[in-house]
Design a protein around this motif. Structure first.
Motif, mmCIF file in Angstrom:
data_model
loop_
_atom_site.group_PDB
_atom_site.id
_atom_site.type_symbol
_atom_site.label_atom_id
_atom_site.label_comp_id
_atom_site.label_asym_id
_atom_site.label_seq_id
_atom_site.Cartn_x
_atom_site.Cartn_y
_atom_site.Cartn_z
ATOM 1 N N HIS A 105 86.233 41.791 0.803
ATOM 2 C CA HIS A 105 87.061 42.665 -0.038
ATOM 3 C C HIS A 105 86.224 43.262 -1.164
ATOM 4 C CE1 HIS A 105 89.872 43.455 -3.442
ATOM 5 N NE2 HIS A 105 90.595 44.007 -2.484
ATOM 6 N N ALA A 106 85.375 42.457 -1.763
ATOM 7 C CA ALA A 106 84.513 42.965 -2.832
ATOM 8 C C ALA A 106 83.541 44.021 -2.308
ATOM 9 C CB ALA A 106 83.744 41.811 -3.474
ATOM 10 N N MET A 107 83.155 43.922 -1.032
ATOM 11 C CA MET A 107 82.275 44.927 -0.418
ATOM 12 C C MET A 107 83.013 46.209 -0.065
ATOM 13 S SD MET A 107 79.630 42.922 2.118
ATOM 14 C CE MET A 107 80.732 41.714 2.801
ATOM 15 N N GLY A 108 84.337 46.165 -0.040
ATOM 16 C CA GLY A 108 85.108 47.367 0.268
ATOM 17 C C GLY A 108 86.134 47.200 1.362
ATOM 18 N N LEU A 109 86.265 46.000 1.946
ATOM 19 C CA LEU A 109 87.232 45.793 3.020
ATOM 20 C C LEU A 109 88.649 46.059 2.524
ATOM 21 C CD1 LEU A 109 87.668 44.683 5.966
ATOM 22 C CD2 LEU A 109 88.166 42.476 4.867
ATOM 23 N N ARG A 110 89.362 46.943 3.253
ATOM 24 C CA ARG A 110 90.738 47.262 2.883
ATOM 25 C C ARG A 110 91.701 47.211 4.077
ATOM 26 N NH1 ARG A 110 88.581 46.251 -1.063
ATOM 27 N NH2 ARG A 110 88.610 47.274 -3.094
ATOM 28 N N SER A 111 91.208 46.787 5.236
ATOM 29 C CA SER A 111 92.055 46.686 6.423
ATOM 30 C C SER A 111 91.429 45.674 7.372
ATOM 31 C CB SER A 111 92.175 48.057 7.103
ATOM 32 O OG SER A 111 92.882 47.969 8.335
ATOM 33 N N VAL A 112 92.275 44.845 7.996
ATOM 34 C CA VAL A 112 91.754 43.817 8.903
ATOM 35 C C VAL A 112 92.787 43.487 9.972
ATOM 36 C CG1 VAL A 112 92.537 41.921 7.410
ATOM 37 C CG2 VAL A 112 90.675 41.528 9.031
ATOM 38 N N GLY A 113 92.299 43.319 11.204
ATOM 39 C CA GLY A 113 93.122 42.789 12.279
ATOM 40 C C GLY A 113 92.787 41.324 12.476
ATOM 41 N N PRO A 114 93.756 40.414 12.439
ATOM 42 C CA PRO A 114 93.460 38.986 12.592
ATOM 43 C C PRO A 114 92.763 38.652 13.914
ATOM 44 C CG PRO A 114 95.722 39.321 11.848
ATOM 45 C CD PRO A 114 95.182 40.667 12.211
ATOM 46 N N VAL A 115 93.052 39.462 14.940
ATOM 47 C CA VAL A 115 92.444 39.227 16.249
ATOM 48 C C VAL A 115 92.022 40.554 16.859
ATOM 49 C CG1 VAL A 115 93.850 37.187 16.688
ATOM 50 C CG2 VAL A 115 94.624 39.399 17.538
ATOM 51 N N TRP A 116 91.022 40.479 17.729
ATOM 52 C CA TRP A 116 90.831 41.474 18.772
ATOM 53 C C TRP A 116 91.638 40.908 19.922
ATOM 54 C CZ3 TRP A 116 87.551 41.110 23.320
ATOM 55 C CH2 TRP A 116 87.483 42.314 24.047
ATOM 56 N N SER A 117 91.151 40.901 21.158
ATOM 57 C CA SER A 117 91.958 40.320 22.223
ATOM 58 C C SER A 117 91.706 38.822 22.411
ATOM 59 C CB SER A 117 91.726 41.076 23.533
ATOM 60 O OG SER A 117 92.437 42.297 23.512
ATOM 61 N N ARG A 118 90.518 38.348 22.087
ATOM 62 C CA ARG A 118 90.259 36.919 22.226
ATOM 63 C C ARG A 118 90.900 36.166 21.059
ATOM 64 N NH1 ARG A 118 84.942 39.366 21.143
ATOM 65 N NH2 ARG A 118 84.899 39.459 18.877
ATOM 66 N N PRO A 119 91.148 34.871 21.217
ATOM 67 C CA PRO A 119 91.760 34.099 20.132
ATOM 68 C C PRO A 119 90.801 33.926 18.954
ATOM 69 C CG PRO A 119 91.099 32.647 21.936
ATOM 70 C CD PRO A 119 90.902 34.059 22.421
ATOM 71 N N THR A 120 91.391 33.721 17.785
ATOM 72 C CA THR A 120 90.634 33.413 16.577
ATOM 73 C C THR A 120 91.281 32.208 15.897
ATOM 74 O OG1 THR A 120 91.950 34.788 15.081
ATOM 75 C CG2 THR A 120 90.134 35.876 16.247
ATOM 76 N N LEU A 121 90.741 31.829 14.762
ATOM 77 C CA LEU A 121 91.358 30.774 13.962
ATOM 78 C C LEU A 121 92.761 31.149 13.512
ATOM 79 C CD1 LEU A 121 88.364 29.945 11.570
ATOM 80 C CD2 LEU A 121 89.155 28.553 13.496
ATOM 81 N N PHE A 122 93.075 32.426 13.585
ATOM 82 C CA PHE A 122 94.292 32.938 12.966
ATOM 83 C C PHE A 122 95.430 33.205 13.955
ATOM 84 C CE2 PHE A 122 90.477 34.486 10.727
ATOM 85 C CZ PHE A 122 90.574 33.644 9.624
ATOM 86 N N GLY A 123 95.096 33.469 15.215
ATOM 87 C CA GLY A 123 96.142 33.783 16.162
ATOM 88 C C GLY A 123 95.590 34.157 17.519
ATOM 89 N N HIS A 124 96.412 34.841 18.292
ATOM 90 C CA HIS A 124 96.103 35.121 19.689
ATOM 91 C C HIS A 124 96.313 36.606 19.985
ATOM 92 C CE1 HIS A 124 96.094 30.772 20.421
ATOM 93 N NE2 HIS A 124 97.094 30.760 19.552
ATOM 94 N N GLY A 125 95.349 37.171 20.673
ATOM 95 C CA GLY A 125 95.466 38.559 21.076
ATOM 96 C C GLY A 125 96.033 38.682 22.478
ATOM 97 N N VAL A 126 96.280 39.901 22.894
ATOM 98 C CA VAL A 126 96.758 40.146 24.258
ATOM 99 C C VAL A 126 95.559 40.335 25.192
ATOM 100 C CG1 VAL A 126 98.970 41.139 23.585
ATOM 101 C CG2 VAL A 126 96.980 42.627 23.760
#
Length: 352
Positions: free
Chosen positions: A150-171
């Motif tokens: 965020h300090a670098m400029g991040l203003r949008s994020v998707g918790p997942v692409w299609s593979r799973p992450t620590l945050f959830g599950h993609g299609v």
């Protein structure tokens, strides 16, 4: 017609990251005749800016996905989760490429952190870039890296692409199929959404499965946004949104960006670029009907997908707008679709 376009998603950073480091400035500033985006073609096509995705590519599985996606039905197994130790250096490298793009463009390209900056860029003819992460593997369970990005400029994020992450599950990439493909957000994922709300980082629902979508809807205090997704009613891909999901987005004052990827546009689910403007316009009609004229924009997926032949690359945007006009879209609606609705939803999300 050439109305400035603010776009919901592109993968130019991945293209540049894969190039030889000594070639990156030339590809960006001059173009190499490949893909969809570079600075000269953006200027020619009226590309005013958009979301530039930081994405961690999966290791090759040896399959020719492009060929398989041109002969539906298809169903690809999801790649394994990528750990933060492997993902973070790649994400940092892509963030650095975006920052270098700003530096070498000599005032023609700017990383933006507010809608006021986007408007200023558009007024001055400067391309406005939002730093976006597609699949948050580079952020660990402690979420500390979220604050650093965020300090670098991040203003949008998707918790997942299609593979799973620590945050959830993609299609998975499946046709035909529905987005109801598994469990919802993890407890870490729910904390992640709350942290994004606190920081006023937009949470992108594209690639997230249906239960995860519903979890974000229950938790988030921001408009729901899918930056590059289409209508499941017209193309039965897992990546597309059902009418129920579109209604939920409408209730929050959110929006959907039309994805130009042929596999998410074509009724037959094929990858072939051999198509007219008609499928793109049909999806726009359906999204406008379900979400409203204020809830639809453009989310190209340039440099990350096969796009229809009449469009070709970013220089085809004026022709697409002309097709909208011939489809009886008025100038006010074309302006909303091209950039106005993105600015509206970002003002509500970011607060400025």
């Amino acid at each position: 017609m050439n109305v400035p376009v603010f776009d919901g998603h592109n993968d130019l950073l991945l293209k540049l990251w894969r190039a030889k480091p000594e070639d990156r400035d030339r590809i960006w500033l001059e173009g190499d005749g490949q893909g969809h985006l570079d600075l000269p073609r953006m200027i020619k096509g009226g590309f005013a800016g958009g979301f530039f995705a930081i994405y961690i590519p999966s290791p090759s599985d040896g399959l020719d996905h492009d060929a398989l996606m041109d002969t539906p039905p298809y169903d690809f197994a999801l790649p394994e989760m990528i750990g933060v130790d492997a993902a973070q250096p790649v994400a940092m490298a892509m963030a650095g490429i975006l920052m270098r793009m700003e530096r070498v463009a000599a005032g023609r390209f700017k990383i933006v952190r507010s809608v006021a900056e986007i408007r200023e860029c558009m007024a001055q003819g400067v391309i406005a870039a939002i730093m976006h992460i597609e699949g948050a593997e580079a952020i660990g369970s402690d979420l500390d890296a979220l604050y650093a990005f965020h300090a670098m400029g991040l203003r949008s994020v998707g918790p997942v692409w299609s593979r799973p992450t620590l945050f959830g599950h993609g299609v998975p990439f499946r046709y035909p199929g529905t987005p109801d493909t598994g469990d919802g957000l993890t407890e870490t994922g729910k904390a992640f959404v709350k942290a994004c709300n606190e920081l006023k980082i937009m949470v992108d629902l594209s690639h997230l499965n249906e239960k995860g979508f519903d979890d974000v809807a229950a938790i988030s205090d921001a408009p729901l946004v899918a930056t590059h997704s289409n209508a499941h009613a017209l193309c039965a891909s897992t990546r597309n949104l059902t009418d129920r999901q579109l209604a939920v987005i409408r209730e929050t004052g959110g929006m959907v960006g039309l994805n130009y990827a042929t596999v998410f546009l074509r009724e037959d689910g094929r990858r072939s670029e051999d198509m007219t403007w008609e499928p793109m316009l049909r999806h726009l009609d359906h999204l406008i009907e379900k979400v409203g004229e204020d809830g639809v924009g453009l989310g190209s997926d340039f440099d990350g997908a096969q796009v229809p032949a009449p469009l070709g690359d970013v220089t085809g945007l004026p022709a697409f707008q002309q097709a909208m006009a011939e489809h009886q879209y008025g100038e006010d609606l074309i302006r909303k679709l091209s950039h106005g609705n993105w600015l509206r939803v970002l003002e509500r999300t970011w607060g400025a």
